[in-house]
Design a protein around this motif. Sequence first.
Motif, PDB file in Angstrom:
ATOM      1  N   THR A 229       7.436   8.685   4.180  1.00 42.78           N
ATOM      2  CA  THR A 229       7.419   7.491   3.327  1.00 42.78           C
ATOM      3  C   THR A 229       7.657   7.853   1.872  1.00 42.78           C
ATOM      4  N   LEU A 230       7.013   8.937   1.384  1.00 43.55           N
ATOM      5  CA  LEU A 230       7.216   9.364  -0.005  1.00 43.55           C
ATOM      6  C   LEU A 230       8.656   9.813  -0.232  1.00 43.55           C
ATOM      7  N   ALA A 231       9.263  10.476   0.757  1.00 42.15           N
ATOM      8  CA  ALA A 231      10.666  10.894   0.636  1.00 42.15           C
ATOM      9  C   ALA A 231      11.579   9.664   0.575  1.00 42.15           C
ATOM     10  N   LEU A 232      11.268   8.651   1.358  1.00 46.25           N
ATOM     11  CA  LEU A 232      12.051   7.411   1.335  1.00 46.25           C
ATOM     12  C   LEU A 232      11.935   6.735  -0.034  1.00 46.25           C
ATOM     13  N   PHE A 233      10.726   6.687  -0.602  1.00 43.87           N
ATOM     14  CA  PHE A 233      10.539   6.103  -1.937  1.00 43.87           C
ATOM     15  C   PHE A 233      11.357   6.874  -2.974  1.00 43.87           C
TER      16      PHE A 233
ATOM     17  N   ALA B  88       0.871  -1.167   0.000  1.00 46.65           N
ATOM     18  CA  ALA B  88       0.000   0.000   0.000  1.00 46.65           C
ATOM     19  C   ALA B  88       0.912   1.222   0.000  1.00 46.65           C
ATOM     20  N   VAL B  89       0.503   2.243  -0.733  1.00 47.94           N
ATOM     21  CA  VAL B  89       1.338   3.423  -0.944  1.00 47.94           C
ATOM     22  C   VAL B  89       0.581   4.673  -0.487  1.00 47.94           C
TER      23      VAL B  89
ATOM     24  N   VAL C 135      -4.172  -1.189  -4.662  1.00 48.36           N
ATOM     25  CA  VAL C 135      -4.885  -1.579  -5.887  1.00 48.36           C
ATOM     26  C   VAL C 135      -6.050  -0.646  -6.234  1.00 48.36           C
ATOM     27  N   GLY C 136      -5.793   0.644  -6.129  1.00 48.07           N
ATOM     28  CA  GLY C 136      -6.778   1.625  -6.559  1.00 48.07           C
ATOM     29  C   GLY C 136      -7.820   2.008  -5.527  1.00 48.07           C
ATOM     30  N   PHE C 137      -7.710   1.464  -4.315  1.00 49.98           N
ATOM     31  CA  PHE C 137      -8.662   1.786  -3.248  1.00 49.98           C
ATOM     32  C   PHE C 137      -7.930   2.428  -2.075  1.00 49.98           C
TER      33      PHE C 137
END
Length: 75
Positions: free
Chosen positions: A62-66, A4-5, A47-49
Amino acid sequence: MCLAVPGKVVEQEGDEVARVDFGGVRKSVSLALVEDVAVGDYVLVHVGFALQRIDPEEAERTLALFAEMSQRQGG
């Protein structure tokens, strides 16, 4: 393995659909499983949800780590 993102809701597209930004990539996401999501909220998406709303600081970390992982892999 399931992944999950986190993403930021940037536009409401309908009652249960929103445009979500994943560090520069924008996708339409169903909000059917989460109540009272607004533009500016961060959600965890699989998956889109959207599965749940999440803390903005946790999402940003988390986004910075990605992004860092992507740069290290040459992407």
